[in-house]
Design a protein around this motif. Structure first.
Motif, mmCIF file in Angstrom:
data_model
loop_
_atom_site.group_PDB
_atom_site.id
_atom_site.type_symbol
_atom_site.label_atom_id
_atom_site.label_comp_id
_atom_site.label_asym_id
_atom_site.label_seq_id
_atom_site.Cartn_x
_atom_site.Cartn_y
_atom_site.Cartn_z
ATOM 1 N N ALA A 1 2.404 4.488 11.343
ATOM 2 C CA ALA A 1 2.222 5.522 12.363
ATOM 3 C C ALA A 1 1.167 6.544 11.964
ATOM 4 O O ALA A 1 0.547 7.172 12.827
ATOM 5 C CB ALA A 1 3.553 6.235 12.616
ATOM 6 N N SER A 2 0.960 6.690 10.661
ATOM 7 C CA SER A 2 0.005 7.703 10.195
ATOM 8 C C SER A 2 -1.390 7.156 9.970
ATOM 9 O O SER A 2 -2.300 7.897 9.595
ATOM 10 C CB SER A 2 0.511 8.329 8.892
ATOM 11 O OG SER A 2 0.596 7.351 7.869
ATOM 12 N N THR A 3 -1.578 5.854 10.167
ATOM 13 C CA THR A 3 -2.901 5.237 9.998
ATOM 14 C C THR A 3 -3.325 4.575 11.294
ATOM 15 O O THR A 3 -2.479 4.118 12.068
ATOM 16 C CB THR A 3 -2.897 4.204 8.860
ATOM 17 O OG1 THR A 3 -1.866 3.220 9.121
ATOM 18 C CG2 THR A 3 -2.600 4.862 7.524
ATOM 19 N N ILE B 1 12.274 0.425 2.676
ATOM 20 C CA ILE B 1 10.964 -0.218 2.790
ATOM 21 C C ILE B 1 10.525 -0.240 4.248
ATOM 22 O O ILE B 1 9.384 0.102 4.587
ATOM 23 C CB ILE B 1 11.007 -1.646 2.208
ATOM 24 C CG1 ILE B 1 11.267 -1.615 0.704
ATOM 25 C CG2 ILE B 1 9.701 -2.389 2.508
ATOM 26 C CD1 ILE B 1 11.443 -2.988 0.077
ATOM 27 N N TYR B 2 11.451 -0.618 5.132
ATOM 28 C CA TYR B 2 11.128 -0.682 6.565
ATOM 29 C C TYR B 2 10.679 0.679 7.094
ATOM 30 O O TYR B 2 9.650 0.794 7.775
ATOM 31 C CB TYR B 2 12.340 -1.181 7.346
ATOM 32 C CG TYR B 2 12.190 -1.024 8.837
ATOM 33 C CD1 TYR B 2 11.409 -1.911 9.566
ATOM 34 C CD2 TYR B 2 12.818 0.019 9.509
ATOM 35 C CE1 TYR B 2 11.248 -1.751 10.941
ATOM 36 C CE2 TYR B 2 12.661 0.186 10.874
ATOM 37 C CZ TYR B 2 11.879 -0.702 11.586
ATOM 38 O OH TYR B 2 11.718 -0.538 12.928
ATOM 39 N N LEU B 3 11.450 1.717 6.782
ATOM 40 C CA LEU B 3 11.125 3.049 7.291
ATOM 41 C C LEU B 3 9.816 3.573 6.707
ATOM 42 O O LEU B 3 9.022 4.209 7.412
ATOM 43 C CB LEU B 3 12.267 4.013 6.991
ATOM 44 C CG LEU B 3 13.572 3.740 7.736
ATOM 45 C CD1 LEU B 3 14.677 4.646 7.226
ATOM 46 C CD2 LEU B 3 13.381 3.907 9.241
ATOM 47 N N ALA B 4 9.581 3.313 5.420
ATOM 48 C CA ALA B 4 8.342 3.777 4.797
ATOM 49 C C ALA B 4 7.130 3.066 5.389
ATOM 50 O O ALA B 4 6.086 3.690 5.629
ATOM 51 C CB ALA B 4 8.404 3.550 3.287
ATOM 52 N N LEU B 5 7.250 1.773 5.652
ATOM 53 C CA LEU B 5 6.146 1.035 6.270
ATOM 54 C C LEU B 5 5.909 1.505 7.702
ATOM 55 O O LEU B 5 4.762 1.589 8.164
ATOM 56 C CB LEU B 5 6.436 -0.461 6.244
ATOM 57 C CG LEU B 5 6.477 -1.127 4.867
ATOM 58 C CD1 LEU B 5 6.818 -2.598 4.997
ATOM 59 C CD2 LEU B 5 5.153 -0.954 4.142
ATOM 60 N N LYS B 6 7.004 1.818 8.402
ATOM 61 C CA LYS B 6 6.870 2.322 9.770
ATOM 62 C C LYS B 6 6.143 3.666 9.780
ATOM 63 O O LYS B 6 5.247 3.901 10.597
ATOM 64 C CB LYS B 6 8.266 2.461 10.386
ATOM 65 C CG LYS B 6 8.265 2.860 11.845
ATOM 66 C CD LYS B 6 9.683 2.915 12.381
ATOM 67 C CE LYS B 6 9.701 3.358 13.839
ATOM 68 N NZ LYS B 6 11.092 3.456 14.356
ATOM 69 N N ASP B 7 6.503 4.541 8.849
ATOM 70 C CA ASP B 7 5.836 5.840 8.751
ATOM 71 C C ASP B 7 4.368 5.677 8.379
ATOM 72 O O ASP B 7 3.496 6.372 8.914
ATOM 73 C CB ASP B 7 6.533 6.720 7.713
ATOM 74 C CG ASP B 7 7.910 7.185 8.172
ATOM 75 O OD1 ASP B 7 8.185 7.101 9.387
ATOM 76 O OD2 ASP B 7 8.703 7.601 7.316
ATOM 77 N N ALA B 8 4.097 4.749 7.447
ATOM 78 C CA ALA B 8 2.710 4.530 7.028
ATOM 79 C C ALA B 8 1.874 3.982 8.169
ATOM 80 O O ALA B 8 0.717 4.379 8.351
ATOM 81 C CB ALA B 8 2.670 3.576 5.837
ATOM 82 N N GLY C 1 0.800 -1.213 0.000
ATOM 83 C CA GLY C 1 0.000 0.000 0.000
ATOM 84 C C GLY C 1 0.832 1.260 0.000
ATOM 85 O O GLY C 1 0.291 2.364 0.030
ATOM 86 N N VAL C 2 2.152 1.133 -0.039
ATOM 87 C CA VAL C 2 3.055 2.286 -0.020
ATOM 88 C C VAL C 2 3.693 2.442 -1.388
ATOM 89 O O VAL C 2 4.224 1.475 -1.951
ATOM 90 C CB VAL C 2 4.152 2.123 1.052
ATOM 91 C CG1 VAL C 2 5.116 3.307 1.018
ATOM 92 C CG2 VAL C 2 3.515 1.981 2.434
#
Length: 204
Positions: free
Chosen positions: A195-197, A186-193, A173-174
């Motif tokens: 945290a924002s949902t 990938i790890y950081l982007a998934l972590k940010d995603a 979904g990112v």
């Protein structure tokens, strides 16, 4: 008369007289005229190859690990004169493109020096990094190529990174818009995603 004029490099020749474009423009401006012309160029006729790629991937949303489960490329190479050699060209293009898509990154410091200047810091794909790819050739015939063949030079490279980014987007979904799509990114982007949902990403 227009029929008596010939365009040259930066000027118009009328018989023995050569008038620079700047003078022609100034004269037209003084008389309230608008200069206009039409030009066409269809380019040099050439063969155009087409390649498409598809991936099935798995992404560990806890670690960012990416695994390619299936890799498929279809190529329009016209009449494939040497299937083994052409398949090798496609597989080589896929391997090179996976390096760009997943590993290779030129980093430059504030002084303008490349810091990823050795292979310990600039990872290129090894044999173990490249999944087996299915390669399929479309049955076409090119009127311009020798024996109906088309060039397969860089064509196999082009669709790989976009297809991989799309597969990762479908799995997580990112959307990643910069290369390489490395594991830490990938790890950081998934972590940010996450945290924002309100719900955690659990899809693999």
């Amino acid at each position: 008369p227009e029929a008596d004029c010939v365009l040259e490099d930066g000027a118009v020749r009328w018989g023995e007289r050569v008038v620079p474009f700047t003078e022609v423009y100034d004269a037209a401006q003084q008389q309230g005229m608008e200069l206009a012309t039409e030009g066409r160029w269809g380019g040099t006729p050439r063969s155009v190859a087409f390649n498409v790629h598809g991936f099935r991937v798995a992404v560990n949303t806890g670690t960012g690990e990416l695994r390619i489960l299936q890799s498929v490329q279809a190529a329009d190479a016209g009449v494939v004169v040497n299937p083994r050699q052409c398949r090798g060209q496609v597989e080589g293009g896929i391997a090179q493109a996976l390096g760009v898509a997943l590993y290779e990154e030129v980093r430059v410091n504030d002084a303008g020096k490349v810091t990823t200047d050795i292979l310990r810091q600039y990872h290129i794909p090894s044999f173990a990094d490249v999944p087996r790819s299915e390669v399929y050739f479309a049955k076409t015939n090119d009127q311009m190529g020798p024996l109906g063949a088309k060039s397969m030079s860089e064509s196999p490279f082009n669709p790989v990174a976009p297809a991989l980014a799309n597969a990762i987007r479908n799995a997580t979904g990112v959307r990643f818009v910069a290369l390489p799509i490395a594991r830490d990114k990938i790890y950081l982007a998934l972590k940010d995603a996450a945290a924002s949902t309100p719900t955690q990403l659990t899809r693999i």
